[in-house]
Design a protein around this motif. Structure first.
Motif, PDB file in Angstrom:
ATOM      1  N   GLY A   1       9.863  38.069  -7.512  1.00  0.00           N
ATOM      2  CA  GLY A   1       9.552  38.220  -6.094  1.00  0.00           C
ATOM      3  C   GLY A   1       8.476  39.254  -5.817  1.00  0.00           C
ATOM      4  N   PHE A   2       7.540  39.412  -6.739  1.00  0.00           N
ATOM      5  CA  PHE A   2       6.490  40.421  -6.572  1.00  0.00           C
ATOM      6  C   PHE A   2       5.683  40.150  -5.291  1.00  0.00           C
ATOM      7  N   PRO A   3       5.554  41.147  -4.374  1.00  0.00           N
ATOM      8  CA  PRO A   3       4.845  40.961  -3.093  1.00  0.00           C
ATOM      9  C   PRO A   3       3.329  41.006  -3.281  1.00  0.00           C
ATOM     10  N   VAL A   4       2.778  39.910  -3.723  1.00  0.00           N
ATOM     11  CA  VAL A   4       1.370  39.850  -4.105  1.00  0.00           C
ATOM     12  C   VAL A   4       0.441  40.246  -2.955  1.00  0.00           C
ATOM     13  N   LEU A   5       0.585  39.588  -1.822  1.00  0.00           N
ATOM     14  CA  LEU A   5      -0.347  39.831  -0.716  1.00  0.00           C
ATOM     15  C   LEU A   5      -0.279  41.266  -0.225  1.00  0.00           C
ATOM     16  N   THR A   6       0.912  41.801  -0.083  1.00  0.00           N
ATOM     17  CA  THR A   6       1.064  43.174   0.411  1.00  0.00           C
ATOM     18  C   THR A   6       0.438  44.175  -0.548  1.00  0.00           C
ATOM     19  N   VAL A   7       0.733  44.033  -1.831  1.00  0.00           N
ATOM     20  CA  VAL A   7       0.235  44.982  -2.824  1.00  0.00           C
ATOM     21  C   VAL A   7      -1.281  44.898  -2.952  1.00  0.00           C
ATOM     22  N   THR A   8      -1.819  43.682  -2.978  1.00  0.00           N
ATOM     23  CA  THR A   8      -3.278  43.564  -3.121  1.00  0.00           C
ATOM     24  C   THR A   8      -4.008  44.073  -1.880  1.00  0.00           C
ATOM     25  N   LEU A   9      -3.439  43.846  -0.702  1.00  0.00           N
ATOM     26  CA  LEU A   9      -4.059  44.353   0.522  1.00  0.00           C
ATOM     27  C   LEU A   9      -4.075  45.879   0.525  1.00  0.00           C
ATOM     28  N   LEU A  10      -2.925  46.478   0.176  1.00  0.00           N
ATOM     29  CA  LEU A  10      -2.862  47.944   0.122  1.00  0.00           C
ATOM     30  C   LEU A  10      -3.738  48.488  -1.004  1.00  0.00           C
ATOM     31  N   SER A  11      -3.766  47.758  -2.129  1.00  0.00           N
ATOM     32  CA  SER A  11      -4.571  48.209  -3.270  1.00  0.00           C
ATOM     33  C   SER A  11      -6.054  48.186  -2.943  1.00  0.00           C
ATOM     34  N   SER A  12      -6.484  47.182  -2.190  1.00  0.00           N
ATOM     35  CA  SER A  12      -7.905  47.097  -1.839  1.00  0.00           C
ATOM     36  C   SER A  12      -8.328  48.333  -1.050  1.00  0.00           C
ATOM     37  N   GLY A  13      -7.506  48.706  -0.073  1.00  0.00           N
ATOM     38  CA  GLY A  13      -7.822  49.915   0.688  1.00  0.00           C
ATOM     39  C   GLY A  13      -7.665  51.171  -0.150  1.00  0.00           C
TER      40      GLY A  13
END
Length: 420
Positions: free
Chosen positions: A48-60
């Motif tokens: 259940g890894f939260p891909v969209l949330t993590v990548t969005l936060l990681s980008s910033g």
């Protein structure tokens, strides 16, 4: 909710910090980092890894980290925002493509490691979009295209290696856990089998008690002066009868379950001893004693009577541990084959058995062990059970010799009774 947010933050920080390990290729400001390797690994390893949330936060986070590091190194970030901004495009596009891929896989955790290789296209596509922002039409240069493809392949191979390594480690832990559970299960079944043996013995006592109560009722009912006593005797007989029915139901259920579990189940003798040794060491620790268990064997064989052997040896080990008054216990276990018999000897260096008690040690209810703090006396069933198992299950013999500092139990079992 707070726990989930904490995990998301942890994943994000791991990606952001990993992204700082990077190198510039193709053009100035285009950074190839290992942050995306962690994203791919998390995707396949975390349920259940939260891909969209993590990548969005990681980008910033990556963008902010680049700015802060540049400012610390140069003291000025004028004109650098536009240089670092396209990297946000990479992480967002990578996360979106990875999310869509996850929808196709349904559950990446359950898929083969081979399913990680389509990430080459995802990595390549995200790099292509970032370079499109940076280079415009020049992104189609052959050298650039082949370069980002090679980079994608390398990062995915590293991600695959991380996933494979963690899965292998997980399998090792799982195997160990299964082995530990199997050992505990064998010991538990052995203990249950002991109790069933005693229940079978006690069933005769229950029948005898019920019969005695009823005979007492028959005698007392003839005397009108003892009518109350006769009714009490009858009541006892009825109560014992009810107890007997429940007792037999429990015993039958346990017997059926154990018979099914023990049927056609075979174990190497060496494995049996390893399980017993671990159990004995654990038991000694519970008594706050240090156990030294020496095992000397000449033969290894498969047996389908290992539950009975476990009960025999476990009870003798426990007897030695309990009898030792100090904190150090030494037990020597030996096995050898003589003619058509397996001879087992269990020797301890405890206080020994009194000469006058030797002839009674195998009697049910006999015990010299008492807890002087609680007043509880051992029920004295262990050695009687051992003798019963040796003689009835294996057609063997057991004897004991003892002096202070040395007690040896010798068990002789026909080879034909042991092997399968």
């Amino acid at each position: 909710m707070r726990e989930k947010a904490g995990k998301i933050l942890l994943y994000t920080l791991a990606v952001v910090f990993a992204a700082q390990i990077s190198m510039t290729v193709f053009i100035v400001d285009f950074q190839i980092s290992i942050g995306v390797i962690l994203l791919a690994a998390f995707f396949f390893l975390v349920d259940g890894f939260p891909v969209l949330t993590v990548t969005l936060l990681s980008s910033g986070g990556v963008f902010a980290a680049r700015i802060i590091i540049y400012w610390l190194q140069n003291g000025d970030v004028a004109g650098r925002m536009n240089a670092f901004m396209p990297e946000i495009v990479f992480y967002i596009s990578y996360g979106l493509l990875l999310y869509l891929y996850g929808l196709v896989l349904k559950n990446p955790i359950l898929k083969s490691n081979l399913y990680i290789f389509p990430l080459v296209i995802i990595d390549y596509g995200a790099n292509f979009l970032e370079l499109s922002v940076r280079l415009g039409e020049n992104v189609f240069d052959f050298e650039t295209q082949s370069g980002i493809f090679v980079v994608a392949c390398l990062r995915v191979v590293i991600s695959w290696g991380i996933v494979a390594l963690f899965r292998q480690y997980h399998l090792i832990l799982l195997k160990k856990d299964h082995e530990d559970r199997y050992r505990r299960l064998l010991i538990m079944i052995s203990k249950l089998n002991e109790e069933v043996i005693w229940m079978r013995k006690n069933s005769a006592l229950i029948e005898e008690t019920m019969a005695t109560s009823y005979h007492l009722f028959e005698k007392l009912k003839e005397d009108d002066r003892r009518k109350d006593l006769s009714e009490s005797a009858l009541s006892i007989a009825k109560d014992v009868h009810e107890i007997k029915k429940e007792y037999f139901l429990i015993m039958r259920g346990l017997t059926e379950a154990l018979d099914k579990e023990m049927k056609n189940d075979k174990l190497p003798f060496a494995d049996l001893l390893a399980i017993l040794k671990n159990a004995a060491l654990k038991t000694a620790g519970e008594y706050e004693k240090k156990l030294e268990l020496e095992i000397e064997t000449q033969d290894d064989f498969y047996t389908d009577k290992h539950y009975f052997l476990m009960s025999i040896f476990r009870n003798l080990f426990l007897n030695a541990i309990e009898a030792e008054k100090g904190n150090y216990v030494k037990i020597i276990f030996s096995e050898k084959k003589e003619n058509d018999f397996y001879i087992f000897r269990i020797t301890d260096q405890g206080p020994g058995i009194n000469k006058e008690d030797i002839e009674y040690v195998f009697d049910a209810g006999f015990s010299t062990k008492i807890n002087y703090e609680t007043g509880i006396v051992s029920r004295g069933l262990g050695l009687n059970l051992v003798q019963d198992l040796v003689e009835k299950q294996f057609s063997g013999t057991i004897s004991v010799v003892s002096v202070p500092g040395n007690t040896t139990f010798t068990i002789s079992i026909p080879c034909e009774e042991m092997t399968v």
